[in-house]
Write a protein that holds these residues in place. Sequence first.
Motif, PDB file in Angstrom:
ATOM      1  N   ALA A 126      28.059 -70.224 -19.596  1.00 50.14           N
ATOM      2  CA  ALA A 126      28.132 -68.788 -19.887  1.00 50.14           C
ATOM      3  C   ALA A 126      27.556 -67.973 -18.737  1.00 50.14           C
ATOM      4  N   SER A 127      26.441 -68.417 -18.192  1.00 52.32           N
ATOM      5  CA  SER A 127      25.821 -67.698 -17.078  1.00 52.32           C
ATOM      6  C   SER A 127      26.672 -67.776 -15.822  1.00 52.32           C
ATOM      7  N   GLY A 128      27.292 -68.914 -15.595  1.00 53.58           N
ATOM      8  CA  GLY A 128      28.170 -69.052 -14.435  1.00 53.58           C
ATOM      9  C   GLY A 128      29.354 -68.102 -14.500  1.00 53.58           C
ATOM     10  N   ILE A 129      29.932 -67.939 -15.695  1.00 52.73           N
ATOM     11  CA  ILE A 129      31.047 -66.999 -15.851  1.00 52.73           C
ATOM     12  C   ILE A 129      30.568 -65.567 -15.601  1.00 52.73           C
ATOM     13  N   TYR A 130      29.403 -65.214 -16.152  1.00 49.97           N
ATOM     14  CA  TYR A 130      28.850 -63.879 -15.933  1.00 49.97           C
ATOM     15  C   TYR A 130      28.597 -63.630 -14.447  1.00 49.97           C
ATOM     16  N   ALA A 131      28.191 -64.672 -13.735  1.00 49.11           N
ATOM     17  CA  ALA A 131      27.886 -64.534 -12.305  1.00 49.11           C
ATOM     18  C   ALA A 131      29.116 -64.204 -11.470  1.00 49.11           C
ATOM     19  N   LEU A 132      30.308 -64.478 -12.001  1.00 47.82           N
ATOM     20  CA  LEU A 132      31.524 -64.136 -11.261  1.00 47.82           C
ATOM     21  C   LEU A 132      31.575 -62.654 -10.943  1.00 47.82           C
ATOM     22  N   LYS A 133      30.987 -61.847 -11.838  1.00 45.56           N
ATOM     23  CA  LYS A 133      30.978 -60.409 -11.625  1.00 45.56           C
ATOM     24  C   LYS A 133      29.713 -59.952 -10.917  1.00 45.56           C
ATOM     25  N   GLU A 134      28.579 -60.520 -11.299  1.00 41.31           N
ATOM     26  CA  GLU A 134      27.310 -59.968 -10.822  1.00 41.31           C
ATOM     27  C   GLU A 134      26.902 -60.475  -9.443  1.00 41.31           C
ATOM     28  N   VAL A 135      27.163 -61.737  -9.151  1.00 49.28           N
ATOM     29  CA  VAL A 135      26.705 -62.304  -7.880  1.00 49.28           C
ATOM     30  C   VAL A 135      27.687 -61.917  -6.787  1.00 49.28           C
ATOM     31  N   THR A 136      27.197 -61.205  -5.813  1.00 46.76           N
ATOM     32  CA  THR A 136      28.044 -60.707  -4.736  1.00 46.76           C
ATOM     33  C   THR A 136      28.382 -61.816  -3.749  1.00 46.76           C
ATOM     34  N   GLU A 137      29.228 -61.478  -2.786  1.00 39.70           N
ATOM     35  CA  GLU A 137      29.586 -62.453  -1.758  1.00 39.70           C
ATOM     36  C   GLU A 137      28.354 -62.910  -0.987  1.00 39.70           C
ATOM     37  N   SER A 138      27.415 -61.997  -0.765  1.00 41.66           N
ATOM     38  CA  SER A 138      26.182 -62.363  -0.078  1.00 41.66           C
ATOM     39  C   SER A 138      25.385 -63.374  -0.895  1.00 41.66           C
ATOM     40  N   GLY A 139      25.292 -63.138  -2.205  1.00 41.76           N
ATOM     41  CA  GLY A 139      24.581 -64.070  -3.069  1.00 41.76           C
ATOM     42  C   GLY A 139      25.220 -65.439  -3.097  1.00 41.76           C
ATOM     43  N   ARG A 140      26.549 -65.472  -3.061  1.00 41.27           N
ATOM     44  CA  ARG A 140      27.238 -66.763  -3.028  1.00 41.27           C
ATOM     45  C   ARG A 140      27.000 -67.465  -1.698  1.00 41.27           C
ATOM     46  N   ARG A 141      26.999 -66.689  -0.628  1.00 39.11           N
ATOM     47  CA  ARG A 141      26.785 -67.284   0.689  1.00 39.11           C
ATOM     48  C   ARG A 141      25.402 -67.906   0.793  1.00 39.11           C
ATOM     49  N   TYR A 142      24.426 -67.272   0.152  1.00 36.85           N
ATOM     50  CA  TYR A 142      23.062 -67.800   0.201  1.00 36.85           C
ATOM     51  C   TYR A 142      22.778 -68.822  -0.889  1.00 36.85           C
ATOM     52  N   GLY A 143      23.817 -69.254  -1.630  1.00 35.79           N
ATOM     53  CA  GLY A 143      23.678 -70.470  -2.421  1.00 35.79           C
ATOM     54  C   GLY A 143      23.489 -70.334  -3.909  1.00 35.79           C
ATOM     55  N   PHE A 144      23.972 -69.250  -4.544  1.00 42.38           N
ATOM     56  CA  PHE A 144      23.757 -69.135  -5.982  1.00 42.38           C
ATOM     57  C   PHE A 144      24.356 -70.324  -6.738  1.00 42.38           C
ATOM     58  N   PHE A 145      25.613 -70.643  -6.486  1.00 48.62           N
ATOM     59  CA  PHE A 145      26.259 -71.707  -7.257  1.00 48.62           C
ATOM     60  C   PHE A 145      25.710 -73.099  -6.934  1.00 48.62           C
TER      61      PHE A 145
END
Length: 518
Positions: free
Chosen positions: A113-132
Motif C-alpha cells: 500500500a505504501s509503495g503504491i502511494y509513493a508513486l505519487k508522493e516520491v519525486t524523481e529525486s527521491g527515487r534517484r536517492y534510493g526510496f524503492f
Amino acid sequence: MATPAKTIVDLSSAMVTAPVPLANWLAIAPVALCITLGAVLLMVRSSTRLQAFVAIPGLFVLVLMDAALLVKVAAHGPVTMVMGRWLPPFGIAFTVDILGALMALTSAIVALASGIYALKEVTESGRRYGFFPFLLLLMAGVTGAFLTGDIFNLYVWFEVLLISSFGMLILGSERGQIDGAMKYAVLNLIGTTLFLISVGIVYAVFGTLNMADISSKVESVRDTAPLMTLSALLLLAFAMKAAAFPVNFWLPASYHTPRIVVSALFAGLLTKVGVYALIRIMVMLLPIEREQLSLLIAATGAATIIVGALGALAQDDIRKLLGYVVISGIGNMLIGIALGTPGGLSGAIFYALHSMVLMTALYLLAGQAAALAGGFSLTALGGLYRKSSGFAAVSFILFIAACGLPPFSGFWPKVILVRASIDVGAWWLAAAILIGGFLLTVVFGRVFLLAYWRPATAPLAAASVGWQAGLPLVILTALVVAFGILPEELLKMAQAAATGLIDPTSYLQSVFPDGMVP
C-alpha cells in the motif's frame, strides 16, 4: 591424516540429509525476494521510472508468498529451514509459526500500500536517492525479524531495517529531516547496543543462540544464570524500539519529519517489530522472568496509553498527533504481554495487526488531507467534508477504529484486553485501556470537527484524491472494516499464536523433529 577414499561418512547426525520439501522454502523466500529486488534496484538506480515497475510487482509477489506461508503454517504447524543444511542449533534457523507468518503478511500488505502511494508522493529525486531500494531492504529486515528462529539473527535483521530506515528518513536532506534522523538514530542505537549486550549474555549462559534450543534449556540454568538481569536488559532494549513510556520521546520528535509515506511505513512497522521481539523472547523464552516483571510491564503499558493519548490531545500538527497515537497503541500491547494469559496475548497480537494496518492508513490519510488543504496544521485545515465526502467517510471509519469503537478493527482487541484484565483482577489496567480510548475519541473528534466539519479558512487546493492515494486507502480501510465486522478467523489465528507461545512444543518439534535437543 587423509580419510580413505572408500570410507563412508555418516552426516545424518550433523546435517540435513533428506530432501527439503519445496513448500518449506517459503520460510526464507520472502527475505530472499526482498534482498534480491533491493540489489536489482540499486543496480538500476539511475533509471528512476524502472524502479517502480520492479518494486510494486515485487511487493505484490511478497504478499502472495507470505499468504502462502501463513496458509501452510496454519494447516501443518511451524516450518523450519536451516542454512547450509547444518542441523540446529549449529545451522542458522528460520522458524515460522502462526505469529511470525501473520506479522510478515500484514507487513507486506502495508508495504505494498505504501509503495503504491509513493508513486505519487516520491519525486524523481527521491527515487534517484534510493526510496524503492530502501523500501525493499527495509522489508527484508522486517520480514527477517518476524521469521528468524535465531536470536542473534534477530539482532542482525534489526540492523538491516534500521540502516534502511536511516536512509529513508533523510531523503530530501532538509534541516528538519536531519534533526529528526539524529534523534531517531541516537535512541535506536542505544537500544540496539543493549540488545547486542543481551545477545552476548544469552550465548554465555546457554551456549546457543537458537530460540528453540534456549527455550528447552532455560529451566536447567534458571537457578544459576542471571536471567532477571538479562530480562531487564531485553525489556529496556525492546521498550526503546517500541517507543514505550518513558523512552518514547524519540518517536514524536522524528516521525513527523520525513515524507508522509515514510512516516506511514515507520508507524505501521518499526515499533511493531519491537513489540514482536518482546512477545517472542519474554513470553516464549523467559516466561518466569516475564511474570516477575509483569507489574512493571503493566504499569509501563498503562502509562504509555495515557501519555500517548494526552500527547495527541495537545498537538496541532496532525503528523505529531499521530505519532502520539502510535505510542498510545503500544501501551495496549504491553498490557497484553504483562497479563501473559491466552486472552491477554491474543489481544496484544490482534491489536498489533490492527495497528499495523490502521496507523499506516492514518498517516497516508493525513498526507492526502494536507494535499487537499495545503498543510498539516489543524488550525489551518477545514472544509474537507465539502471538498470530498468520500474522503471524509473513509476518514471517519479510520477515526472510529483508532478510538476502539465498534464496529471496526480497534474494538475487538480492546474488548479482549479489558476482559483479560478483569479476569485476573487487574481493574486498573482495564480502566487505563478505557480511559485511553475515551481520550482518543476526544482527539479524533477534535480532528474531524476542525479539519472536516468546520468551513475552510482559506481556499482549498484544486487537487483531488488520485488513484495512487485512493487505492492504498481503500485497501487498508477495507481491512480495518473486515477485521471489525468479520473478526472470527483473525481472532482464531491470534489465539492459536498465543497458545503456541505459551506452550511452544510444536515450535520445538519443528526445529528438533526427533526430540533430540543437543
